[in-house]
Design an enzyme around this catalytic site. Structure first.
Site, short mmCIF file in Angstrom:
data_model
loop_
_atom_site.label_atom_id
_atom_site.label_comp_id
_atom_site.label_asym_id
_atom_site.label_seq_id
_atom_site.Cartn_x
_atom_site.Cartn_y
_atom_site.Cartn_z
N ARG A 19 0.90 -1.25 0.17
CA ARG A 19 0.04 0.09 -0.11
C ARG A 19 0.90 1.20 0.18
O ARG A 19 1.80 1.54 0.82
CB ARG A 19 -0.95 0.20 1.37
CG ARG A 19 -1.74 1.39 1.43
CD ARG A 19 -2.65 1.22 2.63
NE ARG A 19 -3.12 2.50 2.81
CZ ARG A 19 -3.19 3.36 3.82
NH1 ARG A 19 -2.60 2.95 4.77
NH2 ARG A 19 -3.85 4.62 3.71
N HIS A 77 -3.23 10.95 0.61
CA HIS A 77 -2.70 10.68 1.93
C HIS A 77 -2.13 11.96 2.24
O HIS A 77 -1.10 12.26 2.62
CB HIS A 77 -1.72 9.65 2.00
CG HIS A 77 -1.32 8.93 3.33
ND1 HIS A 77 -1.51 7.71 3.65
CD2 HIS A 77 -0.79 9.70 4.42
CE1 HIS A 77 -0.94 7.55 4.96
NE2 HIS A 77 -0.54 8.66 5.10
N GLU A 111 -7.35 8.26 6.31
CA GLU A 111 -7.57 8.91 7.74
C GLU A 111 -8.18 10.25 7.44
O GLU A 111 -7.67 11.14 8.04
CB GLU A 111 -6.45 8.98 8.37
CG GLU A 111 -5.91 7.63 8.87
CD GLU A 111 -4.58 7.34 9.76
OE1 GLU A 111 -4.01 8.63 10.11
OE2 GLU A 111 -3.98 6.52 10.15
N ASN A 159 -7.21 1.61 10.02
CA ASN A 159 -5.88 1.76 10.64
C ASN A 159 -6.13 1.82 12.01
O ASN A 159 -6.98 2.94 12.82
CB ASN A 159 -5.42 3.41 10.13
CG ASN A 159 -5.13 3.38 8.71
OD1 ASN A 159 -5.53 2.32 7.89
ND2 ASN A 159 -4.74 4.44 8.19
N TYR A 211 -4.12 2.07 15.92
CA TYR A 211 -2.91 2.29 16.93
C TYR A 211 -3.12 2.11 18.27
O TYR A 211 -2.49 1.57 18.80
CB TYR A 211 -2.08 3.89 16.48
CG TYR A 211 -1.61 3.79 15.19
CD1 TYR A 211 -0.26 3.11 14.80
CD2 TYR A 211 -2.52 4.01 13.93
CE1 TYR A 211 0.30 3.20 13.46
CE2 TYR A 211 -1.81 4.09 12.51
CZ TYR A 211 -0.44 3.61 12.48
OH TYR A 211 0.11 3.60 11.23
N GLU A 239 -3.25 -0.03 8.28
CA GLU A 239 -2.03 0.27 9.04
C GLU A 239 -2.14 -0.17 10.54
O GLU A 239 -3.22 -0.07 11.08
CB GLU A 239 -1.91 1.86 9.01
CG GLU A 239 -1.79 2.75 7.72
CD GLU A 239 -1.45 4.14 7.98
OE1 GLU A 239 -1.33 4.66 9.12
OE2 GLU A 239 -1.66 4.81 7.03
#
Ligand code: IFM
Length: 455
Positions: free
Chosen positions: A85, A129, A174, A304, A306, A368
């Protein structure tokens, strides 16, 4: 490379067709900022403003991937990736954001796609992005509805050139983070500090996603289209007691998660009355038909992840937000970004998406997940992070969530936005003075994981 104590062979086996990948983004790795007719992006402008990025770092050279992509594709081949990606730099293709196309920019992605296919790796580009052409920012950026139309036109240019070989496309990366850090808080480009005045940026990005999805499908009939949303489970501290704390969690969830998932998956916006938003048209921002465009069927949701976010009721109601962000009481391990390491948050997130959206949830790809660790460390913490999170994905799959792939962030150390080159997310260490690439222990670990999962 050192051997590791987390045995990749002991992780649960994911379905045989599960896709193993790695992610990067154009401004974070390409460099070559002034080459081959590339236009200026908002990150070129932002990084030139004193005080915006740690130590004044810029993405002018970054990993010099523009010139070294062959070497980087060789690393991906060594890893055994199924998919890569990357993102396409809008100003490399349309230097002014619209109108004149720069063929040398398209040629670069053409070469990259061919190199990936030669290596047996599926190219998976993201169209946006965060590196908006500065010329569009000068017309209001994503506050301007016309940017959504420009985005669809750019998507069509990219798809017409690459769509014979590229089938999986990601529209936006995002949009929550771009809105909040770029337009509400001003810590990312374009550096606006509009707080809730940034909400039109959410709608215009989502509209751009919907219009681009239609453009991709028109140019590439067998395209598979995704969006990559940053999602977070919202948690209360264990000492939270009040209804106000719960209301704060609901309000934060609406802003971070539901604002970007509900319109796409359900065709409606969440309740934003916590934000004094009761007008369903947001004061004319949301027009008739927009939600139909935004909710056109998708082939997958990119997630994504985290860490979770902890919230409490606001201590200062005059601050204008219906929540305060806080820290967990638990002594979680931390990455060098000071983010807590909470793998079970990923299982919670994925099972939560399934219970919230049910049949409306398309297959999920983790687009991600990864961590920054100290440079020069033996890399054990990164390996444990990856193992914990992949195990968390397997647990969600075992509980019925249709997760089809995992892209780690990131292949290479790169330009980490306002943190410059200080945060090291790569499976491959990059020496930014020499551009020497050195695979870390986590590279070898991920390679053995992929090999084992396939065996
Ligand atoms: O580096 C970023 C990426 O560009 C978007 N998602 C989070 C990563 C780590 O902060």
């Amino acid at each position: 490379m050192r051997s590791t104590s987390v045995d990749a062979a002991r992780l649960p086996r994911l379905p045989s067709e599960f896709l193993w990948g790695a992610s990067t983004a154009a401004y974070q790795i390409e460099g070559a900022a002034d080459e081959d007719g590339r236009g200026t992006s908002i990150w070129d402008s932002f990084t030139r403003r004193p005080g915006t990025v740690r130590d004044g770092h810029t993405g002018d050279v970054a990993c010099d991937h523009y010139h070294r992509f062959d070497e980087d594709v060789s690393l991906m081949r060594r890893l055994g990736l199924d998919a890569y990606r990357f993102s396409i730099s809008w100003p490399r293709i349309l230097p002014s954001g619209a109108g004149k196309v720069e063929p040398r920019g398209l040629d670069f992605y053409d070469r990259l796609v061919d190199a990936l296919l030669d290596a047996g790796i599926e190219p998976t580009p993201t169209l946006f992005h965060w590196d908006l052409p500065q010329a569009l920012e000068d017309e209001g950026g994503w506050l301007n509805r016309a940017t959504a139309d420009r985005f669809a036109a750019y998507a069509a240019v990219a798809a017409e050139r690459l769509g014979d070989r590229v089938k999986r496309w990601i529209t936006l990366n995002e949009p929550f983070v771009h809105m909040s850090l770029g337009y509400s808080l001003g810590v990312h480009a374009p550096g606006r500090t509009l707080m809730l005045g940034a909400l039109p940026v959410a709608h215009h990005q989502l509209l751009g996603h919907g219009l681009a999805t239609a453009a991709l499908r028109a140019a590439v009939p067998d395209a598979r289209v995704l969006i990559a949303n940053n999602c977070t489970p919202v948690r209360l501290r264990s000492d939270a007691r009040s209804d106000e704390d719960s209301a704060a969690a609901t309000a934060y969830d609406a802003l971070h998660n539901r604002l970007f998932n509900d319109p796409i998956l359900l065709g409606s916006y969440p309740d934003l009355s916590h934000y004094d938003m009761t007008d369903p048209s947001w004061g004319g921002v949301v027009r008739e038909g927009d939600l139909d465009t935004i909710s056109a069927p998708l082939d997958g949701l990119g997630v994504n992840y985290y860490n979770p976010t902890w919230v409490t009721a606001p201590t200062d109601p005059a601050a204008g937000l219906p929540f305060d962000l806080t820290e967990p009481q638990e002594p979680y391990q931390r990455t060098t970004c000071d983010w807590p390491v909470v793998p079970d948050g990923l299982t919670e997130l994925l099972t939560g998406l399934k219970s919230r959206y049910g049949k409306a949830l398309p297959p999920v790809w983790i687009t991600e997940n990864g961590c920054a660790q100290p440079i020069g460390s033996h890399d054990q913490a990164r390996i444990e992070y990856l193992a914990g999170h992949i195990d968390a994905v397997a647990r969600a799959v075992a509980r019925g969530v249709d997760v089809r792939g995992y892209f780690t962030w990131s292949l290479l150390d790169n330009f980490e936005w306002a943190e410059g080159y200080h945060q090291r997310f790569g499976l491959v260490e990059v020496d930014f003075a020499t551009q020497l690439r050195t695979p870390r222990a986590s590279f070898e670990w991920y390679r053995s994981l992929i090999a084992h999962q396939r065996s």
